[in-house]
Write a protein that holds these residues in place. Structure first.
Motif, short mmCIF file in Angstrom:
data_model
loop_
_atom_site.label_atom_id
_atom_site.label_comp_id
_atom_site.label_asym_id
_atom_site.label_seq_id
_atom_site.Cartn_x
_atom_site.Cartn_y
_atom_site.Cartn_z
N LEU A 1 0.91 -1.13 0.14
CA LEU A 1 -0.01 0.05 -0.06
C LEU A 1 0.85 1.28 0.06
CD1 LEU A 1 -2.86 1.35 0.30
CD2 LEU A 1 -2.59 0.95 2.79
N ILE A 2 0.97 1.96 -0.95
CA ILE A 2 1.78 3.24 -1.39
C ILE A 2 0.88 4.48 -0.53
CG2 ILE A 2 3.25 4.66 -2.74
CD1 ILE A 2 3.68 1.42 -2.86
N GLU A 3 1.38 5.14 0.30
CA GLU A 3 1.14 6.31 0.99
C GLU A 3 2.25 7.16 0.80
OE1 GLU A 3 -1.80 6.34 4.60
OE2 GLU A 3 -0.31 4.47 4.86
N LYS A 4 2.17 8.27 0.17
CA LYS A 4 3.07 9.56 0.08
C LYS A 4 2.47 10.64 -0.74
CE LYS A 4 6.20 7.37 -3.23
NZ LYS A 4 7.52 7.20 -3.44
N LYS A 5 2.87 11.87 -0.42
CA LYS A 5 2.71 13.01 -1.06
C LYS A 5 3.54 12.96 -2.30
CE LYS A 5 2.30 18.12 -0.78
NZ LYS A 5 2.38 19.08 -0.15
#
Length: 93
Positions: free
Chosen positions: A16-20
């Motif tokens: 799961l990719i989470e980043k700005k």
């Protein structure tokens, strides 16, 4: 086979990719901001939803999108992938 029956993403199979991601500018000069968010990834009932949400707060476009991958968790040498993909209608401007 991944059927997405459970409401939680199987983190043994998926990342799961989470980043700005940052700020970008379209060719017409219009600015926008993109973020990958966990809230935009919704598995369950046999479907994986990767939401794409837009707001125009503050005059700049802001988008949140879902992003998953199988990097370092799955490899396939032979065979095929099967998916039914549905995109929402959107103005291309």
């Amino acid at each position: 086979s991944e059927e997405f029956v459970e409401r939680d993403l199987n983190l043994n199979r998926w990342n799961l990719i989470e980043k700005k991601r940052g700020n970008f500018k379209r060719s017409n000069g219009q600015k926008f901001e993109v973020a990958w968010t966990k809230d935009s990834v919704r598995p369950g009932q046999g479907v994986m939803n990767l939401d794409f949400k837009k707001s125009t707060a503050g005059g700049a476009w802001k988008f949140s999108v879902g992003n998953i991958n199988t990097d370092c968790k799955f490899q396939q040498k032979y065979g095929w992938f099967e998916a039914k993909i549905q995109m929402a209608r959107a103005d291309s401007r």
